[in-house]
Design an enzyme around this catalytic site. Structure first.
Site, PDB file in Angstrom:
ATOM      1  N   LYS A  76      -7.177  77.173  11.094  1.00  0.00           N
ATOM      2  CA  LYS A  76      -6.545  77.326  12.403  1.00  0.00           C
ATOM      3  C   LYS A  76      -7.537  77.897  13.432  1.00  0.00           C
ATOM      4  CE  LYS A  76      -3.237  77.576  15.494  1.00  0.00           C
ATOM      5  NZ  LYS A  76      -3.526  78.674  16.334  1.00  0.00           N
TER       6      LYS A  76
ATOM      7  N   GLU B   7     -10.418  73.433  20.214  1.00  0.00           N
ATOM      8  CA  GLU B   7      -9.548  73.359  21.393  1.00  0.00           C
ATOM      9  C   GLU B   7     -10.257  73.919  22.625  1.00  0.00           C
ATOM     10  OE1 GLU B   7      -5.666  75.247  20.672  1.00  0.00           O
ATOM     11  OE2 GLU B   7      -5.928  76.216  22.616  1.00  0.00           O
TER      12      GLU B   7
END
Lengths: 351, 351, 351, 351
Positions: free
Chosen positions: D188, D195
């Site tokens: 993550k 991102e």
């Protein structure tokens, strides 16, 4: 030898002074008569126009143009109009080397030599001499060598590089014929590109030292950023003025830029009054574009350049876009102060 | 004054030599008896063990540990075991400042002082002196000041910073008490981070100069990369050895790193025999991590670090991923030689 | 409507196919007669030359040129020579928008309209349609709108953006008149610049996942690099093929590039056979140069570009310079294997 | 199956809702009784305390903790105190994976299983499902698989990756057991690092489009920056809202982030009201630090992170240092407006 100087701003005037001191004869011209008068008082020969200036030289004439890059092209044309085959025009300003390549090519059919000189030295050049990066035809550069020797710093007290012996080479005297027309400004351009990178390296490091007490200031920390994870490691109130002074002695990063930084921080340890909007001139930009052209990675030089852009707020729209995206995917306001306190909440980038 | 040195590698031995020359008494120890014997022959007092070494000092004892960072912790523990309240342990190696913070805290209840010293100077330190960045409690740093004065370079021939007057401050003599335990290695860490950035700035610029003749080499250009768009601007065969020598005189970027580069290029202008796999030690990494911790932008320092990683091929999988993506969306092989010749074809990234 | 296509490479041919399928009439030409024959067999009208092609169209003629950027200028000139005022030339290739600005200006006095179209879609365009970024005069773009509608993807199954209502705007159908001549390729250029950045972001992240087991491999670690400090945190053998597949569902970074990456890794999880020498076409370079021109920070886009340069070894001389410097100041060989084991030694960058 | 949720913020509550809808039984607890009441009204079973919650589950108990990272450790301890060997604690928040590694190790001797789940999906997760990256022991992950299937998005309408056949793999359903404890948050973390990079790539490109009319605005140009050299190439007034909408169709860079950007720009084309101070949560920072640890180059991801720091003014002292240096070597004020007009003057960085 005798030469003419067009453009008597700080740089042009100081170069004339170095030349006069060393016995050269200088014919000087500037759009500002006061600037001419000042140097005439110091021993130069004044000229009332570019045409007038040409008449006061014998062939092969040497005319050094020291003018802001934006108007150099036009002045070079004016000078060229009054010169004759075999004469030499020097552009000592901050031209883009592209212009040198084009100008040299344009003047070549008329037998005029174009020499570009990149100079480094700043306000200290009058005393220290100017580091001269020269581009142009062999013949013309040889002709002006006496001038170059005078304007350059000379060997000074710089320790000789191990392995170098015998007579001092031109580069050891502070001037170098780097290659054909354009090569001088090309090398100067890269010099300034490196300067940007070296300055940024120092500035980033000092910023980190300046924030080495972040753990002490932790209490005031806003929710806008991730909390400091190990505040115990950031308890150092570092005196950056003293540290830069220290590094001037015996450290691997001692440099003239460091000397200047130490001086600046000694004078104004908090740098109060400086907004931190950092200007950039063309050379840093041209360096990055040249690197892109030839496929040379320049991550450090470009980061330094982009940092200057950002210092002036040129990253504004990009940052607004980022805030807008975050608002969209996280439903967060720009300063998600409440969010991180929410039970079960997720920090703002959780995505 | 009298002190002990543990670890007689090049750095430790040379520091002992500087101390002996200046009249200090040094008790020396190393796991390698030959290293001890060599310094005893030069006037040091030999010790057979760390315990033995402690007996040869009077309180407050000062023990300088100069050992590779990986085993410093263990040696510091051994030294601490034979010391008494009020004694001082110096770690002059390349420890992570996190370790200093932890060790100082562990030793404090026992009344032992822990002083961390970051040193810069490389192989030239014996003659030039070492730039010393010191962290630790005031009392201990004051105690060892005579040692610091000797090991540091002193004022030397460095020009005094404008505005500084009167007696020379410690930082002008080449040593500085930067803050509490850890501050010395913290400042040294940032110093090396800056060094990485400054080195990379110079290396990128020289790479661009090295490729300033790309337009000449254009004929050999493969289809793998975009063709050079304006080859007329890249016709300069620049001699990087001469240019770096030149920049040492009067230029804004003159620095000790530049001196070294000029020396290296004079000795080996093509840098033959160097593979360009650039190592990195911990400091560059710790600098970037510290910058991330406190939220200080370090794009230049990190680009320099990542460039070193990439020089060793650590970007390999990332690059393979890029090639794989391009193959997917463009249907292109990794070297799309034929593609750009294809009528109506699109260059490889057309996406 | 009826139009001509010059250049029947993969892209040109597929665009013709999309046009034919939708009922347009296409006159086609290529230097390769087989390419013409193939499309004639699919319903196009063949032309034997550019002149011939012009006679087969009624005014206002529309000629789409789909040719490698390197020769587009010359073909546009040939086409322009046989056209008449009011006719339209489309450049659908990968031209630098500078060329568009110049060409449009050159053709304007003759009453010819120049329209530049940046296209995205890769090998999937035939089925998915091509995203069309269009620059040129209003009148001409309006004239060719039926073509744009056909070549573009249409609304497809892309969810409508919240707040958009009523009739679908052109951009919702996959084409957009972005501005005057050059604007189409400008927008396409920036698109590809973003593509480089997005690809690099993914590649860097996957490289990190690929190395998440570094702590397991620690034993093999060479002395060339700093040892892994906390190997216990790098014990994860991550399957990057599965992770990219996972991220395609519900994650913030789902994207078409991710789809392609997942496909590539599923097919070849170790990416064997890919050397990782990543090509770049002009757009990434032009994007960085444009950003530099207008003073917009582009640290991510430039880092992505420079990473590609480095993947092809273009950082070689810079890295050799770094190794040479380290050799000078540290007295270290490039792989200082022995050094870090030396008692009292300092790691390689200690400077 | 039956499980407990601790922490009913937006994320925790929505996960409970997805679970309830799919027939699972949820015991819920939050420090805020209203949050509990709200979910009880929707079918959950309320608990008054963590101890109470444990009594309402049968072994092996599964307790999902969904709490801000800062207090997760403490809540996990509280939960662990009321559990028994074989029970499972899930941390679904944004913990640093270092904490997972430590917690799993601490709980292991007591027979408790620790599962870390990184989730992506933002405010859309309730409807779209959450992409789940899972770390932990095989046994525990198998036990909670029914929950993972429900919370994850499922196959949805995502096109199947070429070459994948037969039964859908977990990663095709939107969840993946990535490795031992910590692996979920590690993946993550990297996801968020990517991102940041992808967001920055888009933002930089849009900033360039936003400034594509710089040549029009040239007249207002201050002397602070280098003048635009070819204003004729920057005459494009680009509508970024339309361009981002366009790119959603058929382009290589179509992505969910692009969808969100198009929505944001449609709603607020000038992004008025957004200051552009971009927050960052821990993941981007941890990604860069992990890359540094294992020696993986991350120039794009770090540039994205540092851009966020700079957007909040964290580059301030560095920029002041740069201004201070320029003042020293060039004798220039920070906004050298007069300087560039001076005859013979040199631009500000001439050095």
């Amino acid at each position: 030898m005798r030469l003419a100087m067009v453009g008597l701003g700080r740089m042009g005037a100081n170069i004339v002074r170095r030349l006069l001191r060393d016995g050269h004869e200088c014919v000087v011209y500037d759009v500002n008569p006061a600037a001419v008068a000042e140097l005439v008082a110091e021993g130069a020969v004044g000229a009332e126009s570019i045409a007038d200036l040409a008449t006061q030289l014998d062939g092969p004439r040497v005319v050094w143009v020291m003018i802001p890059a934006g108007i150099t092209g036009q002045v070079v044309d004016e000078v060229a109009a009054v010169l004759e085959p075999g004469d030499v025009i020097i552009d000592g300003g901050n031209s883009n080397y592209h212009d040198d390549v084009r100008r040299a090519e344009a003047l070549r059919p008329r037998g005029l030599h174009y020499v570009d000189i990149g100079t480094s030295g700043g306000v200290f050049g009058l005393e220290r001499g100017y580091c001269l990066m020269v581009g142009g035809p062999e013949e013309a550069v040889t002709l002006i060598e006496p001038i170059l020797r005078t304007v350059a710093p000379g060997a000074g007290d710089v320790e000789r590089t191990p392995g170098r012996e015998g007579e001092l080479a031109p580069e050891e005297l502070g001037y170098l014929h780097c290659g054909p027309s354009g090569a001088g400004h090309f090398v100067k351009m890269v010099h300034n590109g490196i300067e940007y990178g070296a300055m940024a390296a120092l500035a980033e490091g000092l910023n980190l030292l300046h924030n080495a007490d972040a753990g002490v200031r932790e209490a005031e920390h806003s929710a806008e950023v991730a909390p400091l994870e190990q505040p115990e490691f950031y308890q150092f109130p570092i005196d950056t003025a003293k540290v830069t002074e220290l590094w001037r002695r015996g450290s691997v990063i001692s440099s003239w830029l460091l000397d200047l930084t130490a001086a600046a921080l000694h004078e104004n340890p908090t740098l109060d009054g400086l907004a931190g909007r950092v200007s950039d001139s063309g050379e840093g930009r041209w360096t990055v574009k040249a690197a892109v052209d030839v496929g040379v990675p320049a991550p450090v030089l470009s980061a330094a350049l982009f940092g200057r852009f950002a210092s002036r707020g040129e990253d504004q729209f990009a940052n607004q876009v980022l805030s807008a995206m975050r608002l969209q995917f996280g439903g967060h306001q720009e300063r998600p102060a409440g969010d991180v306190l929410e039970a079960g909440g997720r920090s703002a980038d959780a995505g």
